[in-house]
Write a protein that holds these residues in place. Structure first.
Motif, PDB file in Angstrom:
ATOM      1  N   GLN A  64     -37.442  -3.490 106.418  1.00 51.68           N
ATOM      2  CA  GLN A  64     -38.086  -4.582 105.659  1.00 51.68           C
ATOM      3  C   GLN A  64     -39.088  -5.384 106.497  1.00 51.68           C
ATOM      4  O   GLN A  64     -39.842  -6.194 105.948  1.00 51.68           O
ATOM      5  CB  GLN A  64     -37.020  -5.520 105.090  1.00 51.68           C
ATOM      6  CG  GLN A  64     -36.371  -4.963 103.840  1.00 51.68           C
ATOM      7  CD  GLN A  64     -36.506  -5.911 102.674  1.00 51.68           C
ATOM      8  OE1 GLN A  64     -37.615  -6.269 102.280  1.00 51.68           O
ATOM      9  NE2 GLN A  64     -35.399  -6.323 102.100  1.00 51.68           N
ATOM     10  N   GLY A 100     -33.708 -13.748  99.106  1.00 53.56           N
ATOM     11  CA  GLY A 100     -32.472 -14.514  98.998  1.00 53.56           C
ATOM     12  C   GLY A 100     -31.801 -14.423 100.361  1.00 53.56           C
ATOM     13  O   GLY A 100     -32.117 -15.153 101.291  1.00 53.56           O
ATOM     14  N   GLY A 102     -31.934 -11.424 101.951  1.00 53.43           N
ATOM     15  CA  GLY A 102     -32.700 -10.393 102.653  1.00 53.43           C
ATOM     16  C   GLY A 102     -31.906  -9.143 103.004  1.00 53.43           C
ATOM     17  O   GLY A 102     -32.185  -8.486 103.997  1.00 53.43           O
ATOM     18  N   THR A 104     -31.624  -6.267 101.085  1.00 56.25           N
ATOM     19  CA  THR A 104     -32.085  -5.001 100.524  1.00 56.25           C
ATOM     20  C   THR A 104     -32.432  -4.051 101.669  1.00 56.25           C
ATOM     21  O   THR A 104     -33.058  -4.466 102.647  1.00 56.25           O
ATOM     22  CB  THR A 104     -33.323  -5.224  99.640  1.00 56.25           C
ATOM     23  OG1 THR A 104     -32.973  -6.131  98.597  1.00 56.25           O
ATOM     24  CG2 THR A 104     -33.811  -3.924  99.032  1.00 56.25           C
ATOM     25  N   GLY A 166     -26.678 -12.334 100.943  1.00 57.32           N
ATOM     26  CA  GLY A 166     -27.149 -13.439 100.124  1.00 57.32           C
ATOM     27  C   GLY A 166     -26.391 -13.557  98.819  1.00 57.32           C
ATOM     28  O   GLY A 166     -26.008 -12.561  98.201  1.00 57.32           O
ATOM     29  N   GLY A 169     -29.168 -12.166  95.504  1.00 56.30           N
ATOM     30  CA  GLY A 169     -29.357 -10.762  95.137  1.00 56.30           C
ATOM     31  C   GLY A 169     -28.055 -10.165  94.637  1.00 56.30           C
ATOM     32  O   GLY A 169     -28.033  -9.423  93.653  1.00 56.30           O
ATOM     33  N   SER A 223     -36.269 -10.055  89.570  1.00 57.10           N
ATOM     34  CA  SER A 223     -37.713  -9.828  89.666  1.00 57.10           C
ATOM     35  C   SER A 223     -38.395  -9.553  88.328  1.00 57.10           C
ATOM     36  O   SER A 223     -39.612  -9.459  88.250  1.00 57.10           O
ATOM     37  CB  SER A 223     -38.014  -8.720  90.671  1.00 57.10           C
ATOM     38  OG  SER A 223     -37.786  -7.452  90.096  1.00 57.10           O
ATOM     39  N   TYR A 469     -26.950  -1.166  95.199  1.00 57.98           N
ATOM     40  CA  TYR A 469     -26.765  -0.071  96.166  1.00 57.98           C
ATOM     41  C   TYR A 469     -27.858   0.992  96.004  1.00 57.98           C
ATOM     42  O   TYR A 469     -27.746   2.070  96.586  1.00 57.98           O
ATOM     43  CB  TYR A 469     -25.407   0.611  95.969  1.00 57.98           C
ATOM     44  CG  TYR A 469     -24.181  -0.251  96.172  1.00 57.98           C
ATOM     45  CD1 TYR A 469     -24.233  -1.435  96.906  1.00 57.98           C
ATOM     46  CD2 TYR A 469     -22.948   0.144  95.655  1.00 57.98           C
ATOM     47  CE1 TYR A 469     -23.096  -2.202  97.096  1.00 57.98           C
ATOM     48  CE2 TYR A 469     -21.807  -0.627  95.859  1.00 57.98           C
ATOM     49  CZ  TYR A 469     -21.879  -1.796  96.573  1.00 57.98           C
ATOM     50  OH  TYR A 469     -20.746  -2.542  96.763  1.00 57.98           O
ATOM     51  N   TYR A 508     -39.359  -4.242  93.992  1.00 64.80           N
ATOM     52  CA  TYR A 508     -37.960  -4.053  93.573  1.00 64.80           C
ATOM     53  C   TYR A 508     -37.978  -3.357  92.214  1.00 64.80           C
ATOM     54  O   TYR A 508     -39.028  -2.979  91.718  1.00 64.80           O
ATOM     55  CB  TYR A 508     -37.246  -5.407  93.532  1.00 64.80           C
ATOM     56  CG  TYR A 508     -35.748  -5.316  93.766  1.00 64.80           C
ATOM     57  CD1 TYR A 508     -35.241  -4.925  94.995  1.00 64.80           C
ATOM     58  CD2 TYR A 508     -34.852  -5.651  92.755  1.00 64.80           C
ATOM     59  CE1 TYR A 508     -33.865  -4.854  95.215  1.00 64.80           C
ATOM     60  CE2 TYR A 508     -33.478  -5.583  92.974  1.00 64.80           C
ATOM     61  CZ  TYR A 508     -32.995  -5.185  94.202  1.00 64.80           C
ATOM     62  OH  TYR A 508     -31.629  -5.119  94.415  1.00 64.80           O
TER      63      TYR A 508
HETATM   64  C1  LIG Z   1     -23.640  -5.495 104.603  1.00 71.70           C
HETATM   65  C2  LIG Z   1     -23.714  -5.514 103.098  1.00 71.70           C
HETATM   66  C3  LIG Z   1     -22.586  -5.808 102.346  1.00 71.70           C
HETATM   67  C4  LIG Z   1     -22.642  -5.837 100.964  1.00 71.70           C
HETATM   68  N1  LIG Z   1     -21.516  -6.124 100.246  1.00 71.70           N
HETATM   69  C5  LIG Z   1     -21.570  -6.128  98.897  1.00 71.70           C
HETATM   70  C6  LIG Z   1     -20.427  -6.444  98.117  1.00 71.70           C
HETATM   71  O1  LIG Z   1     -19.359  -6.752  98.634  1.00 71.70           O
HETATM   72  N2  LIG Z   1     -20.525  -6.387  96.778  1.00 71.70           N
HETATM   73  C7  LIG Z   1     -21.699  -6.047  96.166  1.00 71.70           C
HETATM   74  O2  LIG Z   1     -21.730  -6.007  94.943  1.00 71.70           O
HETATM   75  N3  LIG Z   1     -22.808  -5.788  96.861  1.00 71.70           N
HETATM   76  C8  LIG Z   1     -22.766  -5.806  98.212  1.00 71.70           C
HETATM   77  N4  LIG Z   1     -23.893  -5.515  98.922  1.00 71.70           N
HETATM   78  C9  LIG Z   1     -25.142  -5.213  98.219  1.00 71.70           C
HETATM   79  C10 LIG Z   1     -25.854  -6.519  97.914  1.00 71.70           C
HETATM   80  O3  LIG Z   1     -25.339  -7.017  96.693  1.00 71.70           O
HETATM   81  C11 LIG Z   1     -27.380  -6.324  97.775  1.00 71.70           C
HETATM   82  O4  LIG Z   1     -27.884  -5.845  98.999  1.00 71.70           O
HETATM   83  C12 LIG Z   1     -28.060  -7.627  97.369  1.00 71.70           C
HETATM   84  O5  LIG Z   1     -29.360  -7.336  96.908  1.00 71.70           O
HETATM   85  C13 LIG Z   1     -28.140  -8.589  98.519  1.00 71.70           C
HETATM   86  O6  LIG Z   1     -28.659  -9.817  98.112  1.00 71.70           O
HETATM   87  P1  LIG Z   1     -29.642 -10.630  99.063  1.00 71.70           P
HETATM   88  O7  LIG Z   1     -29.958 -11.914  98.406  1.00 71.70           O
HETATM   89  O8  LIG Z   1     -29.073 -10.655 100.441  1.00 71.70           O
HETATM   90  O9  LIG Z   1     -30.879  -9.632  99.104  1.00 71.70           O
HETATM   91  P2  LIG Z   1     -32.464  -9.819  98.928  1.00 71.70           P
HETATM   92  O10 LIG Z   1     -33.032  -8.591  99.546  1.00 71.70           O
HETATM   93  O11 LIG Z   1     -32.928 -11.133  99.451  1.00 71.70           O
HETATM   94  O12 LIG Z   1     -32.659  -9.813  97.367  1.00 71.70           O
HETATM   95  C14 LIG Z   1     -32.411  -8.692  96.530  1.00 71.70           C
HETATM   96  C15 LIG Z   1     -33.363  -8.736  95.328  1.00 71.70           C
HETATM   97  O13 LIG Z   1     -33.158  -9.929  94.580  1.00 71.70           O
HETATM   98  C16 LIG Z   1     -34.350 -10.713  94.536  1.00 71.70           C
HETATM   99  N5  LIG Z   1     -33.944 -12.103  94.658  1.00 71.70           N
HETATM  100  C17 LIG Z   1     -33.340 -12.666  95.730  1.00 71.70           C
HETATM  101  N6  LIG Z   1     -33.052 -13.953  95.456  1.00 71.70           N
HETATM  102  C18 LIG Z   1     -33.471 -14.192  94.191  1.00 71.70           C
HETATM  103  C19 LIG Z   1     -33.421 -15.331  93.336  1.00 71.70           C
HETATM  104  N7  LIG Z   1     -32.854 -16.460  93.720  1.00 71.70           N
HETATM  105  N8  LIG Z   1     -33.950 -15.235  92.096  1.00 71.70           N
HETATM  106  C20 LIG Z   1     -34.492 -14.061  91.688  1.00 71.70           C
HETATM  107  N9  LIG Z   1     -34.556 -12.955  92.450  1.00 71.70           N
HETATM  108  C21 LIG Z   1     -34.040 -13.019  93.692  1.00 71.70           C
HETATM  109  C22 LIG Z   1     -35.162 -10.241  95.709  1.00 71.70           C
HETATM  110  O14 LIG Z   1     -36.552 -10.467  95.513  1.00 71.70           O
HETATM  111  C23 LIG Z   1     -34.844  -8.759  95.702  1.00 71.70           C
HETATM  112  O15 LIG Z   1     -35.571  -8.151  94.685  1.00 71.70           O
HETATM  113  C24 LIG Z   1     -23.862  -5.550 100.312  1.00 71.70           C
HETATM  114  C25 LIG Z   1     -24.997  -5.274 101.067  1.00 71.70           C
HETATM  115  C26 LIG Z   1     -24.938  -5.257 102.442  1.00 71.70           C
HETATM  116  C27 LIG Z   1     -26.175  -4.935 103.213  1.00 71.70           C
END
Ligand SMILES: Cc1cc2nc3c(=O)[nH]c(=O)nc-3n(C[C@H](O)[C@H](O)[C@H](O)COP(=O)(O)OP(=O)(O)OC[C@H]3O[C@@H](n4cnc5c(N)ncnc54)[C@H](O)[C@@H]3O)c2cc1C
Ligand SMILES: *[C@@H]1O[C@H](CO)[C@@H](O)[C@H](O)[C@H]1NC(C)=O
Ligand SMILES: *[C@@H]1O[C@H](CO)[C@@H](O)[C@H](O)[C@H]1NC(C)=O
Ligand SMILES: *[C@@H]1O[C@H](CO)[C@@H](O)[C@H](O)[C@H]1NC(C)=O
Ligand SMILES: *[C@@H]1O[C@H](CO)[C@@H](O)[C@H](O)[C@H]1NC(C)=O
Ligand SMILES: *[C@@H]1O[C@H](CO)[C@@H](O)[C@H](O)[C@H]1NC(C)=O
Length: 511
Positions: A64, A100, A102, A104, A166, A169, A223, A469, A508
């Motif tokens: 990313q 959010g 970060g 992805t 986050g 997401g 998105s 995922y 996305y």
């Molecule tokens: C180590 C790890 C553990 C995980 N564990 C789980 C788990 O236990 N259960 C599960 O279901 N999933 C899990 N996941 C998957 C996780 O749900 C996704 O990776 C999710 O997208 C992460 O959210 P983020 O805000 O960190 O990601 P980001 O990459 O910041 O956001 C994901 C998407 O949402 C959009 N977005 C972010 N914030 C907002 C907002 N406020 N309004 C509108 N759009 C927004 C972003 O633009 C992007 O398109 C895990 C992932 C990882 C890497």
């Protein structure tokens, strides 16, 4: 004063747009950065080469940030500032993304190369309602922030299992939680969303207000609909935020018996005990002696342990006791400590892909293993000694979870009890050398295709692609079923009639 300044800049942009040689001339993103900088209080916009920009341009997957640089990061402090930011971006026709937590895996998932990235990190509100039944969570929180606040109060939410992920997401795509057996996925437990729409309005979406948007946001992602600034989610009593956890590491050669135990847990165990939760992951690591199976078992009931030592095992997990183990770690642990213990560090390239199949036949899963093993061997040969860690994860969607998803009018995911029980089959890898990127994507896509074909040939296919995922090339919303896909499109059209988000918020999954 602020808004007249904003108008001047927007008009400046328009003037350029009409006097430029090309009618559809788009001002560079730096113009939007400057306009936002002018419209918001000082310090909200950060440019390359500043320490703040470097901090914001930090993502879990190095794909990313590698060769990706937004013209600026915007860090709004509240929903009004998010709304102003959206208004400027729309006015200046500027490509953007939203970060959010970060997490992805793929490039561009929540970072905009050459555009504007809105980092929600300062939306940190976290308030427990007086009646302890809901928690309002600002969109910039990570799950560790939530559990640290709630553990001490003896409350939990249906949220992420890993500390640094986050809130935003995860909830927007669905959200599998330790407590899903009782309450469904995270999205099923949102009582209200505060959202900035494409028009720059701040609206609320709940079962009584803007019901269509409320439905769409439960699985439809951000998105396509707007930027969520706050999630009001259900809270549940859980003393100390503690849960029972048993982590087993099983030698790879026992994969068939381990997988059969997990399949049986999915079909027979968990539906009869909705406080149980579990996932199973196959991997290959030198420190585990090659192939190994990691089996994590969770239970929301706590045994009485006066001395803090607990040797009891909830009945539902009894069949796992006879599996051979390399390591076994039982504990009673709060969600904060647990989620930290399974955090996955930053600094690697990452890819995630998934599909969903029917869970009724264990041999489908044991037959998936050699497909994955061939993929692993191909990757290791190509890596030529550089680091590659592959994973094949099974994550159950048992009938009790499908039933819990029907609450509040049902979500947008299109998962029906009559199709279940289901299993998400998730293929991930982390590696070091960017020269492997193409092979990683291509080979992962092939394995997912082979899994789907195998399932189809046995009448066990389903095809749901869990967005959180999914690989960037997967068709997420198509997999929700034609009716839900059409309904999501229609709702997006209503809230964003000009398709601003479809056009400007790239990277996305789009409808
Ligand atoms: C180590 C790890 C553990 C995980 N564990 C789980 C788990 O236990 N259960 C599960 O279901 N999933 C899990 N996941 C998957 C996780 O749900 C996704 O990776 C999710 O997208 C992460 O959210 P983020 O805000 O960190 O990601 P980001 O990459 O910041 O956001 C994901 C998407 O949402 C959009 N977005 C972010 N914030 C907002 C907002 N406020 N309004 C509108 N759009 C927004 C972003 O633009 C992007 O398109 C895990 C992932 C990882 C890497
Ligand atoms: C959230 O948790 C992280 C990691 O512990 C911490 O660095 C950050 O300051 C916390 N945020 C808030 C608002 O407390
Ligand atoms: C969680 O448990 C740990 C011990 O494992 C303890 O140190 C910590 O204070 C607890 N956290 C909260 C927020 O209660
Ligand atoms: C799975 O088990 C079979 C049979 O014991 C073995 O041949 C195979 O190598 C195992 N695969 C993995 C990935 O552990
Ligand atoms: C399958 O699960 C049921 C319910 O938990 C359990 O009683 C049974 O022993 C399990 N069967 C096997 C073979 O593990
Ligand atoms: C593999 O790595 C070795 C040593 O690092 C190097 O000499 C060799 O050229 C590499 N082979 C390929 C095909 O990249």
């Amino acid at each position: 004063m602020l808004s007249s300044g904003l108008n001047k800049i927007l008009l400046g942009g328009l003037a350029l747009a009409t006097t430029g040689s090309c009618t559809w001339w788009t001002p560079p993103a730096t113009a939007a950065c400057k306009a936002i900088d002018f419209a918001l209080p000082r310090g909200r916009v950060n440019y390359p080469d500043s320490p703040a920009y470097a901090k914001e341009n930090t993502y879990w997957s190095s794909r990313q940030t590698d060769n990706i640089a937004p013209a600026c990061f915007v860090t709004p402090y509240n929903a009004f500032e998010v709304a102003t930011t959206v208004t400027v971006l729309r006015g200046l026709n500027t490509q953007f993304s939203v970060k959010g937590g970060g997490h992805t895996a793929f490039a561009g998932g929540s970072n905009s190369d050459g555009g504007v990235t809105i980092d929600l990190m300062y939306l940190t509100a976290l308030n427990v309602a007086d009646d302890r039944k809901t928690v309002s969570i600002g969109a910039g929180n990570r799950w560790i922030n939530v559990s640290e606040a709630l553990d001490t109060q003896g409350l939990v939410v249906v949220g992420g299992r890993v500390a640094d992920v986050g809130v935003s997401g995860l909830i927007l795509g669905g959200g599998i939680s330790y407590f899903s057996g009782m309450y469904g996925w995270a999205c099923d437990n949102v009582r209200n969303y505060e959202v900035v729409t494409a028009s720059g309005k701040i609206v609320n979406a709940s079962p009584i207000k803007n019901k269509d948007l409320y439905w769409a946001l439960r699985g439809g992602g951000g998105s396509n609909f707007g930027i969520v600034t706050r999630f009001d989610v259900a809270a549940y009593e859980q003393p100390g935020g503690n849960i029972w956890h048993n982590s087993l590491i099983i030698p790879g050669a026992a994969n068939a018996s381990a997988i059969a135990a997990y399949q049986n847990l999915t079909v027979n165990g968990m539906p009869a005990d909705n406080k149980a939760h579990s996932y199973m992951v196959l991997t290959h690591m030198d420190m585990l002696g090659g192939y190994a199976v990691i089996s994590d078992l969770f239970h929301a009931d706590l045994p009485n342990t006066a001395d803090g030592v607990d040797e009891s095992v909830p009945g539902v997990f009894e069949p796992f006791e006879s599996l051979p183990t390399i390591m076994k770690t039982k504990s009673i642990v709060n969600v904060s400590t647990l989620s930290r213990s399974i955090n996955i560090p930053y600094g690697s390239r990452q890819t995630w892909w998934d599909t969903t199949v029917k869970a009724t036949d264990p041999s489908l899963f044991t037959d998936i293993v050699p497909l994955w093993q061939a993929h692993v061997e191909k990757l290791q040969a190509a890596a030529n000694g550089s680091a590659v860690t592959p994973y094949l994860a099974f994550q159950a969607i048992p009938l009790n979870v499908l039933k819990a998803m029907e609450a509040n009018g049902g979500n947008a995911l299109g998962l029906k009890q009559s199709d279940g029980p289901l299993m998400i089959v998730q293929l991930t890898a982390q590696w070091a050398d960017s020269a492997l990127d193409d092979l990683m994507e291509k080979s992962s896509e092939e394995v997912i295709g082979k899994i789907n074909n195998l399932a189809k040939s046995r009448g066990l296919s389903h095809g749901f692609v869990y967005a959180n995922y999914a690989g960037s090339r997967q068709s997420v919303f198509e997999s929700y079923g034609a009716a839900n896909h059409a309904k999501l499109k229609q709702i997006a059209q209503k809230w964003d009639p000009k398709g601003v988000l479809q056009k400007l918020w790239k990277g996305y999954f789009k409808l």
